[in-house]
Design an enzyme around this catalytic site. Sequence first.
Site, mmCIF file in Angstrom:
data_model
loop_
_atom_site.group_PDB
_atom_site.id
_atom_site.type_symbol
_atom_site.label_atom_id
_atom_site.label_comp_id
_atom_site.label_asym_id
_atom_site.label_seq_id
_atom_site.Cartn_x
_atom_site.Cartn_y
_atom_site.Cartn_z
ATOM 1 N N SER A 55 11.800 3.437 51.228
ATOM 2 C CA SER A 55 12.768 3.701 50.168
ATOM 3 C C SER A 55 13.888 4.609 50.686
ATOM 4 O O SER A 55 14.564 4.277 51.662
ATOM 5 C CB SER A 55 12.042 4.284 48.963
ATOM 6 O OG SER A 55 12.864 4.278 47.816
ATOM 7 N N ASP B 124 12.325 -5.710 42.970
ATOM 8 C CA ASP B 124 12.827 -4.398 43.371
ATOM 9 C C ASP B 124 14.343 -4.500 43.494
ATOM 10 O O ASP B 124 14.858 -5.397 44.187
ATOM 11 C CB ASP B 124 12.204 -4.009 44.715
ATOM 12 C CG ASP B 124 12.611 -2.624 45.200
ATOM 13 O OD1 ASP B 124 13.384 -1.947 44.509
ATOM 14 O OD2 ASP B 124 12.136 -2.231 46.287
ATOM 15 N N HIS C 173 8.571 -2.049 43.659
ATOM 16 C CA HIS C 173 8.890 -0.893 44.509
ATOM 17 C C HIS C 173 7.727 0.110 44.471
ATOM 18 O O HIS C 173 7.181 0.410 43.416
ATOM 19 C CB HIS C 173 10.158 -0.223 43.984
ATOM 20 C CG HIS C 173 10.712 0.807 44.902
ATOM 21 N ND1 HIS C 173 11.488 0.483 45.994
ATOM 22 C CD2 HIS C 173 10.603 2.162 44.904
ATOM 23 C CE1 HIS C 173 11.836 1.592 46.620
ATOM 24 N NE2 HIS C 173 11.307 2.628 45.987
#
Length: 315
Positions: free
Chosen positions: A155, A250, A280
């Site tokens: 991320s 996501d 995610h």
Amino acid sequence: MTKYPIHPDFKKYEKIKTPIPERLLPLMNGVIERSFNKRPPEPGVRETRIIIGGYQNEPVELIIYEPEASEERLPCLIYLHGGAFVLKSVAFHKRLICDYASHTPCKVVFVDYRLAPQHPFPVALEDCYAALHWVYQNAAEIGIDPSRIGVGGDSAGGALAAGLCLMARDRRAPALCFQMLIYPVTDARLNTHSMKEYIDTPLWNARQNEKMWKLYLKDGCSLERGYASPMEAASFVNLPPAYVEVAEFDCLRDEGILFAETLKENGIMAELHQTKGTIHGFEIAEDSAIVRQSLDKRVEALKKAFYHSEIELNR
């Protein structure tokens, strides 16, 4: 009927969002940090904590995870956690890190970089660069092979990992041999199809992503913009090979795919893995077979990078 055909393994997280209200971040991070520190390393993995001088010589903690049984020099994965640039590492990251250490095998240097909005760009990235410099300088002492150092992140940590590769190249630091980017943040322009479509997905969505960038870049971009937003880099040449993994539902999916494709267009070997039915941060479902399969793919990519450099990653 649910809006997205998420795999049953992740259904229980379907209504959860990750809040990042600025006024509550100190309290949230206190809780998250205690949870991370309370969780012990996985069996067979040793944890060692070290304080180094980060950006502008401010203290930054590194945590080294290594197989207890190993006495030889090992490759090293410098790992940069996710958390929207504003949150500490969640507890389940420790299992992932330990798996990388024990199954590759390698040493993992986890960087507890400083967080926005108190420390906006470029503080976190410069802390990570300081950690990279420290690892190279102390490789012999900590039992690391300096020719086999890679970087990984998930991320926001993926943005830091990709940015670190760009920064190391431009500053002529010793070359990183690999980058592992898990559902990475790569583009502050917010213009991909998935960013426009996934405004209400579980755990993370486009609305939260836009707020994240405002907190991280609140002081603007004093350095090359690509260091913050890697898709905006001026050049993609001479970067290390990459493993890029994205989640299906996501908002970050398409920018991760585009980053992998851009690397390949510039002659950089890049393996792209698109997980299906996932959201995610899907590793939160630690017992999922999908999570296990993804971890196996990541470890295989690390083995290729660290132990079989002559074998090209899939194009």
